[in-house]
Design a protein around this motif. Structure first.
Motif, short mmCIF file in Angstrom:
data_model
loop_
_atom_site.label_atom_id
_atom_site.label_comp_id
_atom_site.label_asym_id
_atom_site.label_seq_id
_atom_site.Cartn_x
_atom_site.Cartn_y
_atom_site.Cartn_z
N ALA A 1 -89.31 111.27 -16.15
CA ALA A 1 -88.90 110.24 -17.00
C ALA A 1 -87.52 110.45 -17.76
N SER A 2 -86.83 111.62 -17.59
CA SER A 2 -85.77 111.79 -18.67
C SER A 2 -84.76 110.89 -18.40
N ARG A 3 -84.56 110.46 -17.04
CA ARG A 3 -83.51 109.46 -16.71
C ARG A 3 -83.70 108.52 -15.33
N LEU B 1 -92.93 118.88 -18.58
CA LEU B 1 -93.63 118.90 -17.25
C LEU B 1 -92.38 119.34 -16.64
N ASP B 2 -92.40 120.62 -15.56
CA ASP B 2 -91.55 120.70 -14.70
C ASP B 2 -92.38 121.04 -13.39
N VAL B 3 -92.29 120.13 -12.35
CA VAL B 3 -93.03 120.23 -11.12
C VAL B 3 -93.03 121.59 -10.52
N THR B 4 -91.93 122.41 -10.91
CA THR B 4 -91.91 123.73 -10.23
C THR B 4 -92.83 124.89 -11.12
N SER B 5 -93.28 124.31 -12.14
CA SER B 5 -94.19 125.03 -12.89
C SER B 5 -95.50 124.63 -13.28
N ALA C 1 -91.91 110.08 -10.51
CA ALA C 1 -90.58 109.50 -10.46
C ALA C 1 -89.65 110.56 -10.31
N SER C 2 -90.03 111.99 -10.09
CA SER C 2 -88.91 112.88 -9.97
C SER C 2 -88.64 113.13 -8.83
N GLY C 3 -87.35 113.93 -8.51
CA GLY C 3 -86.81 114.21 -7.27
C GLY C 3 -85.20 114.71 -7.21
N THR D 1 -96.09 107.35 -5.96
CA THR D 1 -95.06 108.27 -5.79
C THR D 1 -93.94 107.76 -5.24
N LEU D 2 -92.84 108.17 -5.71
CA LEU D 2 -91.59 107.64 -5.09
C LEU D 2 -91.15 108.55 -4.03
N SER D 3 -91.01 107.87 -2.81
CA SER D 3 -90.34 108.62 -1.86
C SER D 3 -89.21 108.10 -1.32
N ALA D 4 -88.99 108.06 -0.06
CA ALA D 4 -87.51 107.24 0.33
C ALA D 4 -87.95 107.07 1.84
N PRO E 1 -87.72 103.02 -3.31
CA PRO E 1 -87.07 102.01 -4.29
C PRO E 1 -85.77 101.26 -3.98
N GLY E 2 -85.50 101.66 -2.78
CA GLY E 2 -84.17 101.00 -2.22
C GLY E 2 -82.95 101.88 -2.66
N THR E 3 -81.77 101.50 -2.52
CA THR E 3 -80.68 102.39 -3.03
C THR E 3 -80.44 101.74 -4.36
N VAL E 4 -80.65 102.58 -5.28
CA VAL E 4 -80.38 102.20 -6.85
C VAL E 4 -79.55 103.20 -7.65
N ASP E 5 -78.77 102.29 -8.48
CA ASP E 5 -77.63 103.02 -8.90
C ASP E 5 -78.09 104.21 -10.07
N ASP F 1 -77.97 108.64 -11.19
CA ASP F 1 -77.17 109.98 -10.92
C ASP F 1 -77.54 110.46 -9.56
N LEU F 2 -78.70 110.18 -9.17
CA LEU F 2 -79.26 110.73 -7.73
C LEU F 2 -78.18 110.13 -6.51
N SER F 3 -77.94 108.82 -6.46
CA SER F 3 -77.33 108.10 -5.51
C SER F 3 -75.95 107.90 -5.56
N1 NAP Z 1 -81.61 106.32 -6.48
C1 NAP Z 1 -82.03 105.98 -5.16
O1 NAP Z 1 -81.19 105.19 -4.55
C2 NAP Z 1 -83.49 106.55 -4.74
C3 NAP Z 1 -83.67 105.92 -3.25
C4 NAP Z 1 -84.62 106.59 -2.46
C5 NAP Z 1 -85.75 107.31 -3.32
N2 NAP Z 1 -85.43 107.61 -4.67
C6 NAP Z 1 -86.40 108.66 -5.17
O2 NAP Z 1 -86.80 108.14 -6.45
C7 NAP Z 1 -86.83 108.95 -7.44
C8 NAP Z 1 -86.25 109.02 -8.59
O3 NAP Z 1 -84.71 109.00 -8.34
P1 NAP Z 1 -83.57 108.86 -9.34
O4 NAP Z 1 -82.76 108.01 -8.56
O5 NAP Z 1 -84.31 108.09 -10.66
O6 NAP Z 1 -82.91 110.12 -9.61
P2 NAP Z 1 -82.38 110.76 -10.93
O7 NAP Z 1 -81.72 109.67 -11.93
O8 NAP Z 1 -81.46 111.85 -10.37
O9 NAP Z 1 -83.40 111.34 -11.65
C9 NAP Z 1 -84.29 112.26 -11.22
C10 NAP Z 1 -85.27 112.58 -12.11
O10 NAP Z 1 -86.15 113.78 -11.53
C11 NAP Z 1 -86.10 114.75 -12.50
N3 NAP Z 1 -86.72 116.08 -11.98
C12 NAP Z 1 -85.49 116.87 -11.02
N4 NAP Z 1 -86.31 118.06 -11.21
C13 NAP Z 1 -87.41 118.31 -11.56
C14 NAP Z 1 -88.41 119.09 -11.67
N5 NAP Z 1 -88.07 120.27 -11.46
N6 NAP Z 1 -89.48 118.79 -12.58
C15 NAP Z 1 -89.60 117.60 -13.19
N7 NAP Z 1 -88.81 116.70 -13.03
C16 NAP Z 1 -87.66 116.94 -12.19
C17 NAP Z 1 -84.96 114.60 -13.38
O11 NAP Z 1 -85.22 115.27 -14.56
P3 NAP Z 1 -84.17 116.10 -15.30
O12 NAP Z 1 -83.16 115.15 -16.07
O13 NAP Z 1 -84.48 117.39 -16.03
O14 NAP Z 1 -82.82 116.87 -14.24
C18 NAP Z 1 -84.72 113.39 -13.32
O15 NAP Z 1 -85.65 112.72 -14.60
C19 NAP Z 1 -86.79 110.56 -6.57
O16 NAP Z 1 -87.74 110.70 -5.79
C20 NAP Z 1 -85.83 109.89 -5.34
O17 NAP Z 1 -85.96 110.79 -4.25
C21 NAP Z 1 -84.16 107.17 -5.24
#
Ligand code: NAP
Length: 252
Positions: free
Chosen positions: A5-7, A55-59, A83-85, A146-149, A197-201, A203-205
């Motif tokens: 939920a951080s961003r 919560l860190d999903v790797t711990s 919502a992490s990924g 759970t957010l997949s893709a 979620p579609g392609t969403v604006d 940091d990830l995309s």
């Molecule tokens: N944006 C898209 O276009 C898109 C498209 C298809 C699917 N998705 C999926 O939607 C989900 C959310 O994506 P987003 O676009 O919101 O990405 P994002 O803005 O990059 O945010 C990713 C989130 O995952 C967290 N995260 C990463 N590693 C983690 C860990 N080890 N433990 C806990 N949290 C962790 C990040 O936390 P930190 O701030 O600590 O790094 C951040 O809160 C993801 O599963 C992504 O695959 C996104």
């Protein structure tokens, strides 16, 4: 509970959930609660209804600690949103454009964070979801979303590439489907769904947005609004399904 939920999309889920129901409580989890200015802002506005946990999903110990804290404070959850990924991390993980660019360490990291992590979260939150719809909701069942893709769909894979991310999401889909079958077999009233979620604006995309057709890059507000309507309408017969933002089912 919104995990991750951080961003990005996770933070927007927290915001809309708090705005939607004036009485509802939201648990927001993230790796570094002290580094999320977005959650800080929401905390100042909703101090009594927002609970931020680490919560860190790797711990797994941080997952267990978060589950313990929710048990002590609330005793149940009626919605768990993963919502992490990760898609790319400079010098660590890059979406591969060819088999020659595949590295074991990047593949394992994507699998750990994107596939294993959310499943461990569901495992530890499961006892809290047993109360079905929970208090103060009209839902017939608790929801785990759970957010997949879409790129995790094997049927839909016509482009290739992005080996690590794609395969980690396929694995997440298989693991989630398997969990949903167990919930159904045990007659546990939990609807466990996957969402694209579609392609969403976010940091990830951001590094990959240049080829997105006009009108196909969604805002976080639009996407979360759509996904929340799928969650709100989720029925027990939706358990184990994979939905796109517009409610269409995506083939495995
Ligand atoms: N944006 C898209 O276009 C898109 C498209 C298809 C699917 N998705 C999926 O939607 C989900 C959310 O994506 P987003 O676009 O919101 O990405 P994002 O803005 O990059 O945010 C990713 C989130 O995952 C967290 N995260 C990463 N590693 C983690 C860990 N080890 N433990 C806990 N949290 C962790 C990040 O936390 P930190 O701030 O600590 O790094 C951040 O809160 C993801 O599963 C992504 O695959 C996104």
């Amino acid at each position: 509970m919104v995990q991750g939920a951080s961003r990005g999309i996770g933070l927007e889920f927290v915001k809309q959930l708090l705005e939607k129901d004036k009485r509802g409580h939201v648990v927001a989890t993230c790796r570094n609660p002290e580094n999320s200015s977005g959650l800080d802002d929401l905390k100042t506005r909703y101090s009594d209804r927002l609970n931020i946990l680490k919560l860190d999903v790797t711990s797994e110990t941080t997952i267990q600690a978060a589950a313990h804290s929710v048990t002590q404070t609330y005793g149940h959850l009626n919605l768990l949103l993963n919502a992490s990924g990760i898609l790319s991390i400079p010098a660590v993980l890059q979406p591969e454009t060819s088999l020659t660019k595949v590295h074991k360490s990047a593949m394992m990291l994507a699998y750990e964070v994107n596939a294993v992590g959310p499943i461990l979260v569901i495992k530890h939150m499961w006892p809290l979801l047993k109360a079905g719809g929970g208090v103060g909701t009209t839902r017939e069942a608790a929801v785990v979303a759970t957010l997949s893709a879409r790129v995790g769909s094997i049927t839909d894979n016509h482009l290739g590439g992005w080996h690590s991310y794609r395969a980690s999401k396929s694995a997440l889909n298989q693991l989630t489907k398997t969990v949903s079958v167990e919930f159904a077999r045990k007659k546990d009233p939990i609807v466990c769904i996957l969402l694209h979620p579609g392609t969403v604006d976010t940091d990830l995309s951001r590094p990959f947005q240049k080829n997105v057709p006009q009108g196909k890059l969604f805002t976080r507000e639009f996407c979360v609004n759509k996904l929340l309507s799928i969650i709100d309408g989720a029925k027990i017969q939706d358990n184990g399904k994979f939905f796109a933002w517009d409610g269409q089912e995506i083939p495995w």
